[in-house]
Design an enzyme around this catalytic site. Structure first.
Site, PDB file in Angstrom:
ATOM      1  N   GLU B  49      86.924  16.344  58.259  1.00 58.89           N
ATOM      2  CA  GLU B  49      88.028  17.223  57.888  1.00 58.89           C
ATOM      3  C   GLU B  49      88.216  18.201  59.033  1.00 58.89           C
ATOM      4  O   GLU B  49      87.322  19.007  59.313  1.00 58.89           O
ATOM      5  CB  GLU B  49      87.617  18.022  56.659  1.00 58.89           C
ATOM      6  CG  GLU B  49      88.433  17.820  55.428  1.00 58.89           C
ATOM      7  CD  GLU B  49      87.953  18.761  54.343  1.00 58.89           C
ATOM      8  OE1 GLU B  49      88.133  19.971  54.496  1.00 58.89           O
ATOM      9  OE2 GLU B  49      87.379  18.284  53.356  1.00 58.89           O
ATOM     10  N   ASP B  60      89.849  30.824  51.927  1.00 60.91           N
ATOM     11  CA  ASP B  60      88.570  30.740  52.627  1.00 60.91           C
ATOM     12  C   ASP B  60      87.738  32.004  52.513  1.00 60.91           C
ATOM     13  O   ASP B  60      88.258  33.117  52.548  1.00 60.91           O
ATOM     14  CB  ASP B  60      88.810  30.426  54.107  1.00 60.91           C
ATOM     15  CG  ASP B  60      89.186  28.968  54.299  1.00 60.91           C
ATOM     16  OD1 ASP B  60      88.423  28.113  53.832  1.00 60.91           O
ATOM     17  OD2 ASP B  60      90.257  28.699  54.871  1.00 60.91           O
TER      18      ASP B  60
END
Lengths: 414, 266
Positions: B49, B60
């Protein structure tokens, strides 16, 4: 541009203003957004909810807010008549409480016990802390460290009201980053927590819901101007950060085609510099904080840092309905520099004895400009969205008003 | 079948879960990040990824947000992502790009899909683009034979589980717990419950992400998922290291540990 498949029963797109708006959010938030949408749509037509909100506005906020004609200020605007909608006289000192009380009532209806909020100038944070105290909700406010320093007074106010203020130091350490941090909190605590977003952006239903809660400004002002002047105003001016006070005063006038709607953005040190927050001058449509709308961004789609002397306008994006009004030409948007805003700030203080928020001083500067363009026959309605007590530090420094050796609280941080 | 689909079919035939490793482009610099991605592939990561650094990474936690800040300060550009994609593809693993939506929108959805396909990319994972808003992207992806991976969450309603999984290709990304990316001490039951609920409505492979950091946790997740996604723990190998070389060594060691984990789950 972005075609979406969701439509209502009549085939109209849900949560879109033309191409703008939508829901660009993590899946984890979708259930909460759907719950919120359902709750606010029910509340909108529920007499009990509307009655409770009306009672709070009458007995707590201090609505209806008055309008004030400022003839001495208007002498500097080509003799046009200027009327101020006095949202600065609301409890907590700005228009923000209109929205917060509505969302706090919804929070209780949804069975949640905790609210979180972002704040730039601190006005929305103070309003959120106030509503939380009134309604017995836990309250956490995220605020960029650049703003906790320049609006130290509002940080203390929030803490006095029992809210926890969490400074956010990453990114540009302003409103944009406070929203990111609030979103992170919300994703994690969504079961117990409602995110009281303070402006008309974010994922659907926030832009529509916040506008509906702020719409009372224009509803009152339209009737008050008709009553005082005997006709509609020629122009309505409001400052635009995220754009909630502007949508609030604009919305009732949208069908009045003779009324020009003018939003004033932060031109900072000038739109030809990189120190401004004039999204409609140099931004492009894109996605930030869940909405498709104009965004200050570079060619890779990275958000650019904004700048304004006013913390509340220091935001690189803008509510999607403003983008729609701009593209369709129904509203106009102009940049006002820091200097123009502070000149208008000073002028209102000295001619009328009213200290405006620096955000609202951008709208005043716009009114001066428009008044000179239109001449003495014009009637200009200005949304005075907040009072300037919180800005005394910034203004004292700007105008050099401090005696040598003296220091206002918070100035040493700036 | 897509590159991602083929790998997941192969790992299933081997009776194990796939290991999906995340690293952002440009951390600690572009070349080092590409070296690190290739090192992961050499050490047993099945699918990479590739993260696109973004100014406002609201899904995040601190580890990945910090890495994105550093990458942007280093001048990492969107074009560097395609370089990384090419390197990963050449190393023999499918390269899935994970990106917030605005960089793709600004680049041009069609143009991004074309360039990603040309670089040998396998598709996109879009943490802030739900299928409801993704019609343009899904059409561009189909034209270029790219996978479009969307996320499901513990809070997803049954109706949304059904609509989101039916819009996915390659696999379904199950965000194991509510919250942002980051290392967690325990993976928790929420992941397994979500996988069970997702299997009721979808035949696609399901990969679980958010919070896995050790081989033991990977083995635990591999017991019920088709793939185990690891992000922050791998990024931390690079951020905690004194030198680039030490970072790569730590990254290889963790990758090997995780690769053993996904083989010990069943």
């Amino acid at each position: 541009m972005n075609n979406q498949s969701r439509t209502d029963a009549a085939g109209a797109p849900v949560g879109r203003f033309g191409a703008y708006g939508g829901r660009y959010v993590p899946e984890a938030l979708m259930a909460a957004l759907e719950q919120l949408d359902e709750a606010r749509l029910k509340a909108k037509v529920d007499p009990a909810f509307q009655g409770e909100l009306e009672r709070l506005h009458r007995t707590y906020t201090g609505r209806p807010s008055i309008i004030t004609e400022v003839a001495q200020f208007a002498e500097h605007a080509g003799g046009a008549r200027i009327l101020l909608k006095r949202e600065d006289l609301n409890h907590t000192g700005s228009h923000k409480l209109n929205n917060v009380l509505g969302q706090a009532l919804l929070t209780k209806r949804m069975g949640k016990t905790r609210i979180i909020a972002e704040t730039g100038a601190g006005q929305h944070g103070v309003a959120s802390a106030t509503a939380a105290a009134l309604m017995g909700l836990e309250c956490v406010v995220y605020m960029g460290t650049k703003d906790t320093q320049r609006q130290a007074l509002n940080v203390a106010r929030m803490r006095l009201l029992g809210a926890e203020v969490i400074p956010v130091s990453h990114g540009s350490a302003t409103l944009k980053d406070a929203i990111n941090e609030a979103m992170r909190d919300w994703v994690t605590n969504v079961e117990t927590t409602h995110y009281v977003l303070g402006t008309v952006t974010g994922p659907h239903p926030f832009p529509e819901m916040v506008r509906d809660f702020q719409r009372i400004i224009g509803v009152e002002a339209r009737a008050q101007v008709l009553d005082l002047v005997g006709r509609l105003p020629d122009v309505v001016c409001a400052c635009v950060g995220g754009g909630s006070n502007a949508m609030g005063i604009f919305h009732r006038f949208i069908d009045d085609q003779s009324v020009r709607l003018i939003g004033l953005e932060a031109g900072g040190e000038g739109v030809d510099t990189d120190q401004h927050a004039a999204r409609f001058s140099t931004g492009f449509p894109g996605v930030l904080h869940g909405a498709f709308t104009y965004v200050l961004q570079d060619e890779d789609g990275q958000t650019l840092q904004s700048h304004s002397i006013s913390a509340g306008l220091d935001y690189p994006s803008v509510g999607p309905e403003h983008s729609f009004l701009r593209d369709t030409g129904r509203a106009e948007y102009r940049p006002i520099t820091d200097i123009q805003a502070m000149d208008a700030f000073s002028l209102l203080c000295r001619t009328e004895g009213i200290i405006p928020a620096i955000e609202s001083a951008h709208a005043l500067a716009g009114a001066l400009e428009i008044g000179r363009e239109l001449g003495p026959s014009a009637v200009i309605l200005v949304n005075l969205s907040g009072r300037g007590d919180k800005d005394v530090d910034t203004a004292a420094r700007w105008f050099g008003l401090l005696d040598e050796g003296s220091q206002l609280d918070g100035l040493e941080h700036q | 079948m897509s590159g991602v689909g083929a790998v997941l079919a192969k790992t299933k035939a081997q009776g194990r879960a796939a290991l999906v490793g995340y690293l952002p482009v440009g951390f600690p610099d572009v070349q080092s990040s590409i070296d690190a991605m290739v090192a992961m592939v050499e050490s047993g990561v099945d699918i990479v990824e590739i993260g696109v650094p973004y100014t406002d990474p609201l899904m995040d936690g601190p580890v990945i947000a910090h890495a994105a800040d550093v990458a942007l300060q280093n001048g990492t550009r969107l074009s560097d992502v395609f370089t990384a994609v090419r390197a990963v593809a050449d190393a023999g693993a499918p390269a899935l790009v994970m990106t917030y939506w605005n960089p793709v929108l600004r680049y041009g959805v069609e143009r991004f899909a074309d360039d990603l396909a040309k670089a040998g990319g396998a598709g996109l994972i879009t943490p802030d683009l739900i299928p409801d808003e993704a019609a343009e992207w899904m059409a561009a992806a189909e034209r270029n034979c790219l996978d479009h991976v969307f996320l499901v969450a513990p809070s997803s309603t049954p109706a949304r589980l059904r609509s989101t999984t039916s819009a996915c290709s390659g696999f379904v990304y199950a965000a194991s717990s509510m919250g942002v990316t980051g290392v967690r001490r325990t993976v928790g039951d929420a992941a397994q419950v979500l996988v069970t609920r997702t299997r009721l409505v979808s035949d696609l492979p399901i990969c679980v992400g958010l919070g896995v950091s050790t081989g033991a946790q990977a083995a635990q997740v591999a017991g019920f998922a088709d793939g185990v996604i690891v992000g922050s723990a791998l990024v931390r190998c690079l951020s905690d290291a004194g030198t680039r070389g030490e970072g790569l060594t730590a990254l290889r060691k963790l990758s090997v540990d995780l690769a053993a984990g996904v083989r010990n789950g069943r």
